[in-house]
Design an enzyme around this catalytic site. Structure first.
Site, short mmCIF file in Angstrom:
data_model
loop_
_atom_site.label_atom_id
_atom_site.label_comp_id
_atom_site.label_asym_id
_atom_site.label_seq_id
_atom_site.Cartn_x
_atom_site.Cartn_y
_atom_site.Cartn_z
N GLY A 154 -33.39 13.07 -29.65
CA GLY A 154 -33.23 11.70 -30.12
C GLY A 154 -33.89 10.69 -29.19
O GLY A 154 -34.22 11.00 -28.04
N CYS A 155 -34.04 9.46 -29.68
CA CYS A 155 -34.74 8.43 -28.90
C CYS A 155 -33.96 8.03 -27.65
O CYS A 155 -34.49 8.06 -26.53
CB CYS A 155 -35.05 7.23 -29.77
#
Length: 335
Positions: A154-155
């Protein structure tokens, strides 16, 4: 050439993937797909994302009912789709010897209960959770070389883990005091779908998901230690800035910290270490880099990490993982 498609191509991450892949020297972008119910069906992606005009003018095709036939025509698929959608699509492509690069959270954690608690659906593929390789590219390079299912990190987890992992691996932190991660993302992280909470004119600077954001357990599980993670939404389009506070072990010096980062990222060209000054979103937006800097005082360290959430936090890292999987230079096609 390796034939690639993108599913969920109309979103911000899909557009970045299309831009990268259309110029990639080995991955051939042969199709862009969206749900058959999408309002973007049959539109050209460049009509939705004007920056792609004369760069990527492919149409957004409705996802066909016969996914088996589609899977047998390609080598790899990028899933820029919702978690439940990726959960359902990935097995079909894998059964047809197609490599899957999933940008959702559907396969990031090998624990079926995690998905019930944090994603709100019952995971039906525990065998794929065991098979999936976590796509934090700088840290799982060898595993990625053999993977068929890559769960791209994920970011928020990407910038948080890249900032903390070298110090944890070098045993420089006193983890009796949990690292505290305060991270701010631009509104593109909420996707293209209209929502009052992420409307540019409604957003100022606000925390959300306090103590219950799904990225907290993702970060903690892959770091091997609990953390306190608080995400914030800022009034800007793209980028993430993470400010991380941690307690150092006794007598740890700046030189030891610097050495830990240098050893971890010496040959990792998409992580840039700051000798002076601190990272900013301005320095990383529209680039595939993660920038890291730090300051210490009185036995504590404050680490600043910055990345473009749509690139190093999503599309660029997905292609970086694909490059590794096929034995190419990690940065191929990213510049």
């Amino acid at each position: 050439m390796k034939k690639a498609i993108i599913i969920g191509a109309s979103g911000y991450t899909g557009a970045e993937l299309a831009r990268i892949l259309i110029n990639h020297p080995i991955f051939e972008l042969v199709g862009l797909y969206v749900s058959s119910h999408s309002q973007d069906t049959n539109k050209r992606i460049s009509d939705i994302h004007p920056q792609l005009k004369q760069v990527v003018d492919l149409s957004l095709q409705p996802l066909p009912e016969d996914l088996t036939a589609l899977a047998q025509q390609i080598d790899l698929v990028f899933l820029a789709t919702a978690h439940e959608v990726s959960h359902n699509l990935a097995p079909i492509f894998l059964q047809n010897q197609c490599k899957v690069f999933d940008l959702s959270g559907a396969f990031r954690v090998n624990d079926v209960e995690f998905y019930t608690q944090f994603y709100g659906f019952e995971h039906q593929h525990p065998e794929l959770l065991k098979q999936a390789v976590y796509g934090l590219a700088e840290w799982n390079t060898e595993e990625l070389k053999q993977a068929d299912l890559i769960a791209v990190a994920g970011c928020y987890p990407t910038v948080s883990q890249l900032s903390l992992k070298p110090l944890i691996e070098a045993d420089l932190l006193d983890l009796n005091q949990l690292p505290i991660i305060n991270a701010v993302s631009g509104v593109s992280g909420a996707g293209r779908k209209a929502s009052l909470t992420s409307s540019f004119c409604e957003v100022s600077l606000n925390a959300y998901g306090v103590f219950n954001h799904r990225h907290q357990p993702e970060i903690a599980i892959h770091l091997g230690t609990e953390v306190i993670f608080t995400p914030h939404l800022g009034n800007f389009k793209r980028g993430i800035l993470a400010t991380i506070t941690a307690k150092l072990k006794d007598a740890v010096t700046d030189e030891q910290i610097r050495s830990a980062y240098q050893q971890a990222y010496e040959n990792k060209k998409l992580v840039r270490l700051y000798e002076q000054g601190l990272p900013s979103i301005k320095a990383v937006e529209f680039t595939p880099y993660c920038d890291i800097g730090f300051t210490t005082k009185n036995g504590y360290i404050i680490i600043i990490g910055a990345e473009d959430n749509l690139l190093k936090g999503a599309a660029a890292q997905a292609v970086q993982c694909a490059n590794i999987r096929y034995g190419f230079t990690e940065t191929l096609g990213l510049f």
